[in-house]
Enzyme design. Structure first.
Site, PDB file in Angstrom:
ATOM      1  N   ASP A  91       0.794  -1.236   0.000  1.00 44.77           N
ATOM      2  CA  ASP A  91       0.000   0.000   0.000  1.00 44.77           C
ATOM      3  C   ASP A  91       0.825   1.284   0.000  1.00 44.77           C
ATOM      4  O   ASP A  91       0.268   2.375  -0.140  1.00 44.77           O
ATOM      5  CB  ASP A  91      -0.972  -0.008   1.215  1.00 44.77           C
ATOM      6  CG  ASP A  91      -0.234  -0.186   2.557  1.00 44.77           C
ATOM      7  OD1 ASP A  91      -0.758  -0.911   3.422  1.00 44.77           O
ATOM      8  OD2 ASP A  91       0.844   0.396   2.724  1.00 44.77           O
ATOM      9  N   HIS A 106       6.609  -8.075  -1.398  1.00 45.62           N
ATOM     10  CA  HIS A 106       5.522  -8.493  -2.287  1.00 45.62           C
ATOM     11  C   HIS A 106       5.226  -7.478  -3.362  1.00 45.62           C
ATOM     12  O   HIS A 106       4.155  -7.503  -3.963  1.00 45.62           O
ATOM     13  CB  HIS A 106       4.245  -8.778  -1.462  1.00 45.62           C
ATOM     14  CG  HIS A 106       4.395  -9.953  -0.563  1.00 45.62           C
ATOM     15  ND1 HIS A 106       3.566 -10.195   0.498  1.00 45.62           N
ATOM     16  CD2 HIS A 106       5.308 -10.965  -0.538  1.00 45.62           C
ATOM     17  CE1 HIS A 106       3.942 -11.298   1.124  1.00 45.62           C
ATOM     18  NE2 HIS A 106       5.005 -11.785   0.519  1.00 45.62           N
TER      19      HIS A 106
HETATM   20  N1  APR Z   1      -3.664  -3.602  14.844  1.00 41.18           N
HETATM   21  C1  APR Z   1      -2.783  -4.626  14.963  1.00 41.18           C
HETATM   22  N2  APR Z   1      -2.948  -5.829  14.366  1.00 41.18           N
HETATM   23  C2  APR Z   1      -4.064  -5.982  13.613  1.00 41.18           C
HETATM   24  C3  APR Z   1      -5.030  -4.966  13.444  1.00 41.18           C
HETATM   25  C4  APR Z   1      -4.791  -3.729  14.104  1.00 41.18           C
HETATM   26  N3  APR Z   1      -5.651  -2.696  13.998  1.00 41.18           N
HETATM   27  N4  APR Z   1      -6.024  -5.444  12.644  1.00 41.18           N
HETATM   28  C5  APR Z   1      -5.683  -6.709  12.323  1.00 41.18           C
HETATM   29  N5  APR Z   1      -4.513  -7.044  12.908  1.00 41.18           N
HETATM   30  C6  APR Z   1      -3.765  -8.303  12.796  1.00 41.18           C
HETATM   31  C7  APR Z   1      -4.646  -9.527  12.742  1.00 41.18           C
HETATM   32  O1  APR Z   1      -4.888 -10.024  14.053  1.00 41.18           O
HETATM   33  C8  APR Z   1      -3.780 -10.504  11.935  1.00 41.18           C
HETATM   34  O2  APR Z   1      -2.937 -11.261  12.803  1.00 41.18           O
HETATM   35  O3  APR Z   1      -3.068  -8.255  11.579  1.00 41.18           O
HETATM   36  C9  APR Z   1      -2.904  -9.582  11.077  1.00 41.18           C
HETATM   37  C10 APR Z   1      -3.286  -9.595   9.614  1.00 41.18           C
HETATM   38  O4  APR Z   1      -3.039 -10.875   9.120  1.00 41.18           O
HETATM   39  P1  APR Z   1      -3.319 -11.185   7.581  1.00 41.18           P
HETATM   40  O5  APR Z   1      -4.634 -10.649   7.183  1.00 41.18           O
HETATM   41  O6  APR Z   1      -3.006 -12.639   7.367  1.00 41.18           O
HETATM   42  O7  APR Z   1      -2.242 -10.299   6.783  1.00 41.18           O
HETATM   43  P2  APR Z   1      -0.702 -10.596   6.582  1.00 41.18           P
HETATM   44  O8  APR Z   1      -0.138 -11.333   7.753  1.00 41.18           O
HETATM   45  O9  APR Z   1      -0.055  -9.303   6.208  1.00 41.18           O
HETATM   46  O10 APR Z   1      -0.689 -11.565   5.290  1.00 41.18           O
HETATM   47  C11 APR Z   1       0.580 -11.904   4.783  1.00 41.18           C
HETATM   48  O11 APR Z   1      -0.470 -13.059   2.947  1.00 41.18           O
HETATM   49  O12 APR Z   1      -2.106 -13.172   1.404  1.00 41.18           O
HETATM   50  C12 APR Z   1      -0.793 -12.859   1.587  1.00 41.18           C
HETATM   51  O13 APR Z   1       0.436 -11.403   0.243  1.00 41.18           O
HETATM   52  C13 APR Z   1      -0.527 -11.428   1.253  1.00 41.18           C
HETATM   53  O14 APR Z   1       1.107  -9.980   2.260  1.00 41.18           O
HETATM   54  C14 APR Z   1       0.023 -10.857   2.540  1.00 41.18           C
HETATM   55  C15 APR Z   1       0.488 -12.085   3.295  1.00 41.18           C
END
Ligand code: APR
Length: 230
Positions: A91, A106
């Site tokens: 982003d 990524h």
């Molecule tokens: N503050 C802190 N943590 C948060 C908040 C917040 N406001 N909102 C959500 N989270 C946490 C959630 O609890 C979760 O553990 O952020 C995490 C998001 O996890 P995912 O949705 O799995 O995202 P991410 O870990 O970045 O995914 C990794 O997966 O699909 C691929 O390429 C994509 O880069 C991505 C990778």
């Protein structure tokens, strides 16, 4: 000079209004990964994939860094040692907040890539099937995003940073996607103090020697304040 390496995931941008992937109603509840985040999906239906990234590109263009991003920019500006961000996010909010040492594992929504000649250029807000490459003119433009099954960017540099880190933090990531999910264990074994800052314990929480749970906009500024005042 303490070297700090920080992995970030979608959770750090949640309070900037950008959806995460695996939370309730997240992106992977709305779209099938194999349709919008694989080379096969792009070959099968490039229009669907471009629509998915056009929407996210427009959202990211409007998004504003939240206090967690701002705190990491203060950390890079004020900490005596090096601060590096390794982000899974696409982003651009770390750069908008003012960080310059940012490695995009990524890729990024504001980048376009030619599938024919590997040329990269700034992505237009809207991309469509058949967009041509400004370098080789092939109708092979795609988002410069690393899809599942493709090799993440900057990995040699990232492993080196993890070997050199004195402090490693993972912020806002569920720890479900490798190789990023292994960074905490790798940095810890190389001697770093490791901390997880997340809304809740991630699946690899046991890899970290410290954990702080809560919204990133609250716990990240607190964590940075502690470092800068120590
Ligand atoms: N503050 C802190 N943590 C948060 C908040 C917040 N406001 N909102 C959500 N989270 C946490 C959630 O609890 C979760 O553990 O952020 C995490 C998001 O996890 P995912 O949705 O799995 O995202 P991410 O870990 O970045 O995914 C990794 O997966 O699909 C691929 O390429 C994509 O880069 C991505 C990778």
């Amino acid at each position: 000079m303490e070297k700090i390496v920080i992995l970030t995931g979608a959770g750090i941008s949640a309070e900037s209004g950008l959806g995460t992937f695996r939370d309730e109603g997240g992106l992977w509840a709305q779209h099938a990964i194999e349709d919008v985040a694989t080379p096969e999906g792009f070959a099968r239906d490039p229009a669907l994939v471009h629509r998915f990234y056009n929407t996210r590109r427009a959202q990211a263009a409007e998004a504003v860094p939240n206090p967690a991003h701002a705190a990491l920019a203060r950390l890079e500006a004020q900490h005596s040692g090096e601060v590096w961000i390794v982000t899974q996010n696409v982003d651009g909010l770390h750069e908008k907040a003012g960080n310059s040492n940012v490695l995009h594992m990524h890729g990024a929504l504001d980048g376009a890539l030619c599938a024919a000649c590997d040329h990269r250029w700034p992505a237009p807000l809207v991309m469509a099937p058949g967009d041509s490459c400004p370098s080789c003119a092939a109708p092979a433009a795609r988002p410069d995003i690393v899809w599942f099954g493709e090799v993440p960017y900057h990995m040699e540099r990232i492993w080196q940073l993890l070997d050199e880190a004195d402090l490693f933090a993972a912020i806002g990531t569920s720890g479900q996607v490798y190789p990023a999910a292994a960074f905490g264990q790798h940095a810890g074994r190389a001697g770093a103090h490791t901390v997880e800052l997340n809304m809740e314990a991630s699946v690899n929480a046991r890899d970290f020697s410290e954990a702080r749970h809560g919204p990133a906009s609250v716990i990240v500024p607190e964590w940075v304040k502690g470092i800068l005042s120590s």
